[in-house]
Write an enzyme that holds these catalytic residues in place. Structure first.
Site, PDB file in Angstrom:
ATOM      1  N   ASN A 228     -12.580  -2.850   0.718  1.00 36.22           N
ATOM      2  CA  ASN A 228     -11.546  -2.927   1.751  1.00 36.22           C
ATOM      3  C   ASN A 228     -12.106  -2.398   3.065  1.00 36.22           C
ATOM      4  O   ASN A 228     -12.395  -1.203   3.184  1.00 36.22           O
ATOM      5  CB  ASN A 228     -10.332  -2.085   1.346  1.00 36.22           C
ATOM      6  CG  ASN A 228      -9.329  -1.941   2.478  1.00 36.22           C
ATOM      7  OD1 ASN A 228      -8.600  -2.890   2.787  1.00 36.22           O
ATOM      8  ND2 ASN A 228      -9.291  -0.788   3.127  1.00 36.22           N
ATOM      9  N   GLU A 229     -12.287  -3.289   4.023  1.00 34.16           N
ATOM     10  CA  GLU A 229     -12.717  -2.894   5.369  1.00 34.16           C
ATOM     11  C   GLU A 229     -14.002  -2.056   5.353  1.00 34.16           C
ATOM     12  O   GLU A 229     -14.251  -1.255   6.244  1.00 34.16           O
ATOM     13  CB  GLU A 229     -11.626  -2.089   6.087  1.00 34.16           C
ATOM     14  CG  GLU A 229     -10.351  -2.843   6.343  1.00 34.16           C
ATOM     15  CD  GLU A 229      -9.345  -2.031   7.141  1.00 34.16           C
ATOM     16  OE1 GLU A 229      -9.611  -0.842   7.410  1.00 34.16           O
ATOM     17  OE2 GLU A 229      -8.301  -2.592   7.505  1.00 34.16           O
TER      18      GLU A 229
ATOM     19  N   GLU B 109       0.859  -1.182   0.000  1.00 34.82           N
ATOM     20  CA  GLU B 109       0.000   0.000   0.000  1.00 34.82           C
ATOM     21  C   GLU B 109       0.894   1.231   0.000  1.00 34.82           C
ATOM     22  O   GLU B 109       1.923   1.259   0.680  1.00 34.82           O
ATOM     23  CB  GLU B 109      -0.928   0.040   1.207  1.00 34.82           C
ATOM     24  CG  GLU B 109      -1.743   1.333   1.249  1.00 34.82           C
ATOM     25  CD  GLU B 109      -2.991   1.269   2.106  1.00 34.82           C
ATOM     26  OE1 GLU B 109      -3.870   2.137   1.930  1.00 34.82           O
ATOM     27  OE2 GLU B 109      -3.106   0.351   2.942  1.00 34.82           O
TER      28      GLU B 109
ATOM     29  N   CYS C 192      -7.019   1.295   2.304  1.00 33.42           N
ATOM     30  CA  CYS C 192      -7.742   2.568   2.268  1.00 33.42           C
ATOM     31  C   CYS C 192      -7.412   3.363   1.013  1.00 33.42           C
ATOM     32  O   CYS C 192      -8.250   4.089   0.488  1.00 33.42           O
ATOM     33  CB  CYS C 192      -7.423   3.391   3.515  1.00 33.42           C
ATOM     34  SG  CYS C 192      -8.081   2.676   5.044  1.00 33.42           S
TER      35      CYS C 192
END
Length: 649
Positions: A374-375, A40, A244
């Site tokens: 994602n999450e 990331e 994120c």
């Protein structure tokens, strides 16, 4: 056969059944892709890190939206050498490309021989090595009636010239100019200088400096030593471009893969959700190329039609910032994701496969996995958009395994709702995340033993034990033995975050720390490497007996067999402060060679690799003589790997 004989045969068969069942239970397949890495762009992972570009803000696109106080000339100094007279301005009237709107204009009224120009000091300086070659390039155009002579130099911190060359910017349209620079001395904090030495007006853009020795020598490539550290992990997959980062800080900040391919001067730079700037020089083509270079499967992650629920800093008020792509736009958004799969796997004659081929890779990248979301907060809006994408991918590309998401924690509302939704849709895998203290990992070693094997499988996409000491690393090692034990339900696992640049970290802990000249693998890194380098194709139960004189959560072990090589690999973890004896029984395996390899990773509980002590803890490899049954005494605070050759099959 008489009745007595039939009865005896039946009794013999019944007697054999438990042994057969025990043999099946004692050996079970492990996912071939179990241990991988997650990249990331956090902590300056890409620009200033993995991406080998040495010039910061090369296209003058920095802005206050990236970070307060930043602007198009951030990291640039204006030079008027000697008595040179003129001016500098940032323009956007006639850019090199619409996606790259800003450029610098130099107006030279009188160069006084030395010239007028700009200087860039890179990311905390430019680290140069004597004898190495560096590829310089820029785009330029002269606005006067004659060509503009340009002087390009590499200078050390005191201003001494280490290398130089001259170029001539022609009148007319934008053109790219290239040169090779070879510094005559090493310097940790050099700078790049471009001077206009004639009278007139010249426009400059995309000023670049790359080491020729990138990883695998790719142009627009990756930093060799840092990427080698990733290669040494032997990852079986690479998740990218982020968590994120993928679903961004609001809809205008979603990571759009299409804006990261093609010529670098045409890619779209944007603000980074972690508070800096991303040039997209490390884009989707480079990520796929990296996966191929590492021998790892690609695992791209795309937003599920919603932004991060923490957008706009809303994590401070409970994460209510999730923004949704309008349903009217979801067909086009979903098509972008289908186009991504075509870009990776389509023939060179397809629309997007042709763009891959034009970048230099006619053959498909053989994409197998794709992550959606994602999450994400498990809202009705998220679920509606996820299913639209999921159904479209499953219909057009049934061989692609989709990975869903179940929130940022190992339990809770999003976790429970996410799992229920994934099982309802029969999503192949779901992405679990958790960052916990080391004691949690030790106490939860049995977490996956009871998971339902008939339902969605697990990708443990982000985990870490909140520290970089040896104790943290060993807690993770103990947990990783459980991932091997449950390698039939835990298909993939990756520590996070992967990389962090010195003095530029937004998240700790991380697996690898670095600056411009040094790479510091953590204790956690060596644990990941030892598991990645010593994988198996099946888990073998009942081979290692744990010591019973110590608390169960301070010792752990696993045994795997690699059918490809025939090797038997035993891993022993002792997270306690006293030596412990493990009993190893190899009697079930045929042709075990007593000549084994022993790798020990041990030290003080609080030992930690840092820039000051980069080798405080490291694995040590020696020869070892094994036998069919032996006892091994593991040192306090240690991970031990014993690798033995046996017959294949």
């Amino acid at each position: 056969m008489n009745l007595l004989q039939i009865g005896a045969a039946a009794l013999a068969l019944l007697a054999a059944l438990p042994a057969v069942a025990q043999k099946v239970a004692a050996n079970k397949p492990i996912s071939p892709d179990l241990f991988g890495i997650f990249i990331e762009d956090i902590n300056y992972t890409a620009d200033g890190g993995l991406y080998a570009e040495l010039v910061q803000n090369r296209s003058f696109e920095y802005s206050p939206s990236d970070r307060g106080g930043w602007h198009p000339l951030t990291s640039w100094d204006y030079l008027h050498e000697g008595y040179a007279m003129g001016s500098l301005s940032v323009e956007s009237a006639a850019p090199l490309h619409a996606n790259n709107p800003h450029y610098v204009q130099l107006r030279v009224e009188n160069p006084f021989q030395k010239g007028l120009g700009i200087k860039n000091s890179g990311f905390d300086g430019i680290a140069l090595k004597a004898g190495e070659k560096y590829d310089f390039s820029l785009w330029a155009r002269s606005k006067g009636g004659a060509a503009m002579p340009l002087l390009v130099q590499l200078r050390d911190a005191k201003g001494a010239v280490l290398a130089e060359t001259t170029l001539s910017a022609k009148v007319g349209e934008w053109q790219q100019y290239r040169a090779t620079l070879a510094p005559n001395a090493s310097a940790p904090d050099a700078s790049l200088v471009v001077l206009a030495t004639g009278k007139g007006v010249v426009d400059l853009d995309m000023i670049s400096l790359f080491p020729q020795k990138t990883f695998r020598n790719h142009p627009n490539g990756l930093r060799a030593d840092l990427t080698q550290a990733l290669a040494d992990l032997k990852p079986r997959f690479v998740r990218f471009p982020g968590g994120c980062l993928a679903h961004g800080d609001g809809l205008d900040n979603l990571y759009d893969w299409k804006k990261t391919i093609g010529p670098v001067e045409q890619r779209v730079a944007q603000r980074n959700i972690w508070g800096y700037h991303q040039t997209a020089g490390l884009g989707y083509f480079e990520y796929f190329q990296l996966c191929e270079d590492l021998g790892a499967r690609a695992l791209p992650v795309v937003a599920a039609g919603v932004s991060c629920q923490n957008s706009g800093g809303s994590w401070r008020i409970g994460g209510t910032g999730q923004q949704c792509v309008p349903l009217a736009d979801m067909a086009a958004y979903t098509q972008d994701i289908l186009d991504l799969i075509e870009y990776a796997n389509g023939p060179a004659t397809s629309t997007w496969g042709a763009k891959r081929a034009a970048a230099g890779h006619p053959a498909p990248f053989n994409l197998h996995y794709i992550g959606i979301g994602n999450e994400d907060k498990q809202t009705p809006e998220f679920r509606e958009r996820f299913q639209l994408i999921y159904d479209a991918v499953r219909t057009k590309y049934p061989n692609i395994e989709v990975i869903g998401t179940v929130g940022p924690a190992p339990k809770g509302e999003d976790f429970e709702q996410g799992w229920a939704f994934a099982n309802q849709l029969n999503v192949p895998l779901v992405d679990e995340h958790y960052y916990e203290n080391p004691e949690w990992f030790l106490a939860n070693n049995r977490r996956y033993d009871s998971y339902d094997r008939s339902k969605s499988k697990v990708y443990l996409g982000e985990y870490a034990s909140r520290g970089n000491t040896l104790f943290n690393a060993l807690a993770e090692a103990a947990y990783m033995t459980s991932l091997e034990r449950n390698g039939d339900v835990v298909r993939l696992a990756s520590y996070a975050p992967l990389l962090a640049k010195e003095n530029h970290t937004q998240w700790n802990p991380d697996l690898i720390y670095f600056n411009n000249s040094t790479v510091v693998p953590t204790a956690n890194y060596y644990v990941q490497a030892l598991f990645g380098q010593n994988t198996g194709t099946e888990y073998c139960a009942n081979v290692v007996t744990l010591p019973t004189t110590v608390a169960a959560d301070t010792v752990a072990a696993s045994c795997v067999r690699d059918a490809r090589s025939g090797d038997i690999i035993v891993k022993l973890v002792n997270v306690g402060g006293s030596a412990q004896s493990f009993t190893v029984d190899l009697s079930r395996f045929k042709g075990v060679n007593s000549a084994a390899t022993l790798i020990t990773f041990a030290g003080p509980k609080t030992a930690k690799n840092t820039f000051a002590t980069p080798q405080a803890v490291q694995p040590k490899t020696t020869a070892y003589k094994a036998s069919r049954n032996f006892t091994y005494t593991a040192a306090p605070y240690s991970l031990t790997v014993i690798r033995m050759r046996a017959k294949r099959g």
